[in-house]
Design a protein around this motif. Structure first.
Motif, PDB file in Angstrom:
ATOM      1  N   GLY A  12      16.258 -46.201  23.827  1.00 49.03           N
ATOM      2  CA  GLY A  12      17.132 -45.368  22.778  1.00 49.03           C
ATOM      3  C   GLY A  12      18.308 -45.077  23.439  1.00 49.03           C
ATOM      4  O   GLY A  12      19.156 -44.176  22.998  1.00 49.03           O
ATOM      5  N   GLY A  32      24.810 -54.962  27.177  1.00 51.35           N
ATOM      6  CA  GLY A  32      24.457 -55.795  26.000  1.00 51.35           C
ATOM      7  C   GLY A  32      25.396 -56.041  24.997  1.00 51.35           C
ATOM      8  O   GLY A  32      25.518 -57.171  24.732  1.00 51.35           O
ATOM      9  N   LEU A  58      17.521 -61.248  32.964  1.00 53.17           N
ATOM     10  CA  LEU A  58      18.969 -60.503  33.176  1.00 53.17           C
ATOM     11  C   LEU A  58      19.932 -61.452  33.258  1.00 53.17           C
ATOM     12  O   LEU A  58      19.736 -62.515  34.067  1.00 53.17           O
ATOM     13  CB  LEU A  58      18.880 -59.628  34.406  1.00 53.17           C
ATOM     14  N   THR A  64      27.635 -59.925  35.485  1.00 54.47           N
ATOM     15  CA  THR A  64      27.620 -58.575  34.967  1.00 54.47           C
ATOM     16  C   THR A  64      28.526 -57.648  35.617  1.00 54.47           C
ATOM     17  O   THR A  64      29.396 -56.827  35.283  1.00 54.47           O
ATOM     18  CB  THR A  64      26.224 -58.138  34.873  1.00 54.47           C
ATOM     19  N   ARG A  89      21.420 -52.146  36.196  1.00 58.10           N
ATOM     20  CA  ARG A  89      19.894 -52.572  36.087  1.00 58.10           C
ATOM     21  C   ARG A  89      19.330 -52.940  37.343  1.00 58.10           C
ATOM     22  O   ARG A  89      18.016 -53.326  37.344  1.00 58.10           O
ATOM     23  CB  ARG A  89      19.753 -53.518  34.835  1.00 58.10           C
ATOM     24  N   GLN A  93      23.548 -54.180  41.367  1.00 64.00           N
ATOM     25  CA  GLN A  93      24.569 -53.669  40.342  1.00 64.00           C
ATOM     26  C   GLN A  93      24.988 -52.158  40.543  1.00 64.00           C
ATOM     27  O   GLN A  93      26.174 -51.460  40.623  1.00 64.00           O
ATOM     28  CB  GLN A  93      24.098 -53.655  38.882  1.00 64.00           C
ATOM     29  N   ARG A 124       9.134 -50.075  18.606  1.00 60.68           N
ATOM     30  CA  ARG A 124      10.441 -49.779  18.381  1.00 60.68           C
ATOM     31  C   ARG A 124      11.216 -50.967  18.088  1.00 60.68           C
ATOM     32  O   ARG A 124      12.216 -50.729  17.189  1.00 60.68           O
ATOM     33  CB  ARG A 124      11.011 -48.931  19.412  1.00 60.68           C
ATOM     34  N   HIS A 139      16.061 -47.972  12.474  1.00 57.79           N
ATOM     35  CA  HIS A 139      14.341 -48.317  12.480  1.00 57.79           C
ATOM     36  C   HIS A 139      13.867 -48.443  10.998  1.00 57.79           C
ATOM     37  O   HIS A 139      13.971 -47.284  10.536  1.00 57.79           O
ATOM     38  CB  HIS A 139      13.694 -47.723  13.635  1.00 57.79           C
ATOM     39  N   TYR A 142      11.236 -45.026  12.021  1.00 57.02           N
ATOM     40  CA  TYR A 142      11.786 -43.912  12.523  1.00 57.02           C
ATOM     41  C   TYR A 142      13.019 -43.273  12.427  1.00 57.02           C
ATOM     42  O   TYR A 142      13.362 -42.258  12.681  1.00 57.02           O
ATOM     43  CB  TYR A 142      11.739 -43.894  14.069  1.00 57.02           C
ATOM     44  N   ARG A 162      17.897 -58.487  15.968  1.00 59.13           N
ATOM     45  CA  ARG A 162      18.419 -59.155  17.208  1.00 59.13           C
ATOM     46  C   ARG A 162      17.594 -60.317  17.531  1.00 59.13           C
ATOM     47  O   ARG A 162      16.428 -60.152  17.450  1.00 59.13           O
ATOM     48  CB  ARG A 162      18.549 -58.171  18.442  1.00 59.13           C
ATOM     49  N   ARG A 173      11.375 -59.127  28.564  1.00 55.55           N
ATOM     50  CA  ARG A 173      12.365 -58.046  29.172  1.00 55.55           C
ATOM     51  C   ARG A 173      11.940 -56.743  29.578  1.00 55.55           C
ATOM     52  O   ARG A 173      12.400 -56.407  30.347  1.00 55.55           O
ATOM     53  CB  ARG A 173      13.231 -57.877  27.522  1.00 55.55           C
ATOM     54  N   GLY A 199      11.865 -39.405  26.046  1.00 54.71           N
ATOM     55  CA  GLY A 199      12.542 -40.281  25.047  1.00 54.71           C
ATOM     56  C   GLY A 199      11.434 -40.740  24.006  1.00 54.71           C
ATOM     57  O   GLY A 199      11.759 -41.171  22.978  1.00 54.71           O
TER      58      GLY A 199
HETATM   59  P1  AP5 Z   1      20.792 -54.413  25.725  1.00 51.00           P
HETATM   60  O1  AP5 Z   1      21.382 -54.798  24.510  1.00 51.00           O
HETATM   61  O2  AP5 Z   1      21.241 -53.577  26.713  1.00 51.00           O
HETATM   62  O3  AP5 Z   1      19.259 -54.320  25.441  1.00 51.00           O
HETATM   63  P2  AP5 Z   1      17.997 -53.554  26.162  1.00 51.00           P
HETATM   64  O4  AP5 Z   1      18.406 -52.848  27.437  1.00 51.00           O
HETATM   65  O5  AP5 Z   1      16.878 -54.203  26.125  1.00 51.00           O
HETATM   66  O6  AP5 Z   1      17.915 -52.268  25.394  1.00 51.00           O
HETATM   67  P3  AP5 Z   1      17.830 -52.103  23.682  1.00 51.00           P
HETATM   68  O7  AP5 Z   1      19.421 -52.299  23.459  1.00 51.00           O
HETATM   69  O8  AP5 Z   1      17.110 -53.277  23.181  1.00 51.00           O
HETATM   70  O9  AP5 Z   1      17.338 -50.778  23.635  1.00 51.00           O
HETATM   71  P4  AP5 Z   1      17.935 -49.383  23.557  1.00 51.00           P
HETATM   72  O10 AP5 Z   1      17.595 -48.687  24.614  1.00 51.00           O
HETATM   73  O11 AP5 Z   1      19.577 -49.196  23.363  1.00 51.00           O
HETATM   74  O12 AP5 Z   1      17.558 -48.763  22.126  1.00 51.00           O
HETATM   75  P5  AP5 Z   1      17.917 -48.366  20.684  1.00 51.00           P
HETATM   76  O13 AP5 Z   1      18.569 -47.037  20.854  1.00 51.00           O
HETATM   77  O14 AP5 Z   1      18.590 -49.587  20.097  1.00 51.00           O
HETATM   78  O15 AP5 Z   1      20.815 -55.764  26.674  1.00 51.00           O
HETATM   79  C1  AP5 Z   1      20.175 -56.980  26.036  1.00 51.00           C
HETATM   80  C2  AP5 Z   1      20.230 -57.996  27.195  1.00 51.00           C
HETATM   81  O16 AP5 Z   1      21.610 -58.371  27.872  1.00 51.00           O
HETATM   82  C3  AP5 Z   1      19.386 -57.719  28.299  1.00 51.00           C
HETATM   83  O17 AP5 Z   1      17.865 -58.165  27.980  1.00 51.00           O
HETATM   84  C4  AP5 Z   1      19.914 -58.820  29.549  1.00 51.00           C
HETATM   85  O18 AP5 Z   1      19.528 -60.281  29.281  1.00 51.00           O
HETATM   86  C5  AP5 Z   1      21.407 -58.594  29.247  1.00 51.00           C
HETATM   87  N1  AP5 Z   1      21.811 -57.359  29.901  1.00 51.00           N
HETATM   88  C6  AP5 Z   1      22.536 -56.324  29.553  1.00 51.00           C
HETATM   89  N2  AP5 Z   1      22.810 -55.561  30.443  1.00 51.00           N
HETATM   90  C7  AP5 Z   1      22.613 -56.128  31.544  1.00 51.00           C
HETATM   91  C8  AP5 Z   1      22.652 -55.677  33.114  1.00 51.00           C
HETATM   92  N3  AP5 Z   1      23.267 -54.629  33.468  1.00 51.00           N
HETATM   93  N4  AP5 Z   1      22.291 -56.972  34.174  1.00 51.00           N
HETATM   94  C9  AP5 Z   1      21.871 -58.043  33.666  1.00 51.00           C
HETATM   95  N5  AP5 Z   1      21.668 -58.397  32.160  1.00 51.00           N
HETATM   96  C10 AP5 Z   1      22.240 -57.282  31.222  1.00 51.00           C
HETATM   97  O19 AP5 Z   1      16.554 -47.943  19.952  1.00 51.00           O
HETATM   98  C11 AP5 Z   1      15.541 -48.845  19.705  1.00 51.00           C
HETATM   99  C12 AP5 Z   1      14.849 -48.648  18.446  1.00 51.00           C
HETATM  100  O20 AP5 Z   1      14.138 -47.615  18.538  1.00 51.00           O
HETATM  101  C13 AP5 Z   1      15.858 -48.650  17.295  1.00 51.00           C
HETATM  102  O21 AP5 Z   1      15.543 -49.094  15.852  1.00 51.00           O
HETATM  103  C14 AP5 Z   1      16.060 -47.235  17.103  1.00 51.00           C
HETATM  104  O22 AP5 Z   1      16.477 -46.491  15.765  1.00 51.00           O
HETATM  105  C15 AP5 Z   1      14.672 -46.673  17.358  1.00 51.00           C
HETATM  106  N6  AP5 Z   1      14.796 -45.364  18.219  1.00 51.00           N
HETATM  107  C16 AP5 Z   1      15.651 -44.855  19.103  1.00 51.00           C
HETATM  108  N7  AP5 Z   1      15.191 -43.693  19.541  1.00 51.00           N
HETATM  109  C17 AP5 Z   1      14.159 -43.517  19.209  1.00 51.00           C
HETATM  110  C18 AP5 Z   1      13.220 -41.993  19.089  1.00 51.00           C
HETATM  111  N8  AP5 Z   1      13.475 -41.174  19.877  1.00 51.00           N
HETATM  112  N9  AP5 Z   1      12.261 -42.162  18.061  1.00 51.00           N
HETATM  113  C19 AP5 Z   1      11.903 -43.259  17.377  1.00 51.00           C
HETATM  114  N10 AP5 Z   1      12.755 -44.234  17.346  1.00 51.00           N
HETATM  115  C20 AP5 Z   1      13.737 -44.372  18.289  1.00 51.00           C
END
Ligand code: AP5
Ligand code: MG
Length: 217
Positions: A12, A32, A58, A64, A89, A93, A124, A139, A142, A162, A173, A199
């Motif tokens: 989230g 991301g 990563l 990065t 991450r 970093q 999720r 979502h 949710y 995505r 991941r 969360g």
């Molecule tokens: P990135 O885009 O950052 O992906 P991630 O870390 O895998 O995280 P997400 O964006 O998938 O999840 P989120 O925590 O933002 O959740 P969201 O709010 O969308 O990175 C993508 C890729 O880029 C990485 O895999 C890597 O390859 C590369 N990368 C990025 N940064 C890097 C770094 N620093 N170093 C190296 N590589 C890097 O919520 C998810 C879903 O859940 C949504 O549908 C939402 O509506 C729902 N939701 C949210 N909160 C809740 C809740 N409380 N209850 C119910 N549902 C919920």
């Protein structure tokens, strides 16, 4: 105010960063999102990042760290502060970030770790969809839009999922991020900057708790 928002994929981070930056006014910096913009613009950075992201790996630290250093040095971030989403991450970093903020004569005020059981996260990510026009995240179950198939923010009807939310990529991941997470948590605990937030609660409850933490910063 300079904040780091940590959490496994799907915890989230993006959802909360949108709400919190709107409330407190700092700039949302998501590595991301920066990679995805570069991928859709087919820049050199985008081509490099795509090879890693498509497999759930990563992107290398030097790439990065470079884009974060450039972004944090820009005027809007210097004036308003930042909320980092998905960076750092790795331990490398985190150390690079300490150097970047020192060079900018600033510091990290607080690290918030959004904790969610990995079993919930697969669900999720498979139900997530995003507005193609403004980037708002939803979502299916949710967090659906108020009016079906219509973005709450910009009214668009054009949504996408995505590519890296396919189940086989999600598994990798999660594995990669869980491995890197433990030393990072220890790094910020040692600095006395880390606060955990549960969360698995409803989105608005999580936002409320993060706001309470940040009001004390
Ligand atoms: P990135 O885009 O950052 O992906 P991630 O870390 O895998 O995280 P997400 O964006 O998938 O999840 P989120 O925590 O933002 O959740 P969201 O709010 O969308 O990175 C993508 C890729 O880029 C990485 O895999 C890597 O390859 C590369 N990368 C990025 N940064 C890097 C770094 N620093 N170093 C190296 N590589 C890097 O919520 C998810 C879903 O859940 C949504 O549908 C939402 O509506 C729902 N939701 C949210 N909160 C809740 C809740 N409380 N209850 C119910 N549902 C919920
Ligand atoms: Mg995100």
């Amino acid at each position: 105010m300079n904040i780091i928002l940590m959490g496994l994929p799907g915890a989230g981070k993006g959802t909360q960063a949108e709400k919190i930056t709107e409330h407190f006014g700092m700039i949302h910096v998501s590595t991301g999102d920066m990679f995805r913009q570069a991928m859709s613009a087919k820049t050199e950075l985008g081509k490099t990042a795509q090879n890693y992201i498509d497999q759930g790996h990563l992107v290398p630290d030097e790439v990065t760290n470079g884009i974060v250093k450039e972004r944090l040095g820009q005027e809007d971030v210097k004036a308003k502060g930042f909320m980092l989403d998905g960076y750092p991450r790795t331990l490398n970093q985190a150390e690079a970030l300490d150097q970047i903020v020192a060079q900018l004569n600033t510091n990290i005020d607080q690290v918030i770790n959004i904790k969610v059981d990995p079993e919930i996260l697969v669900n999720r990510l498979s139900g997530r969809f995003i507005c193609r026009k403004c980037g708002a995240t939803y979502h299916r179950v949710y967090n659906p839009p108020k009016v079906a198939d219509t973005c709450d923010i910009c009214g668009s009807h054009d949504f996408y999922q995505r590519d890296d939310d396919r189940p086989e990529v999600v598994r990798n991941r999660l594995k990669v991020n869980i491995e890197e997470n433990t030393p990072l948590i220890a790094y910020y605990e040692k600095q006395g900057k880390l606060t955990n937030v549960d969360g698995s609660q409803a989105i608005d409850v999580v936002s409320q708790q993060i706001q309470e933490i940040l009001k004390k910063v």
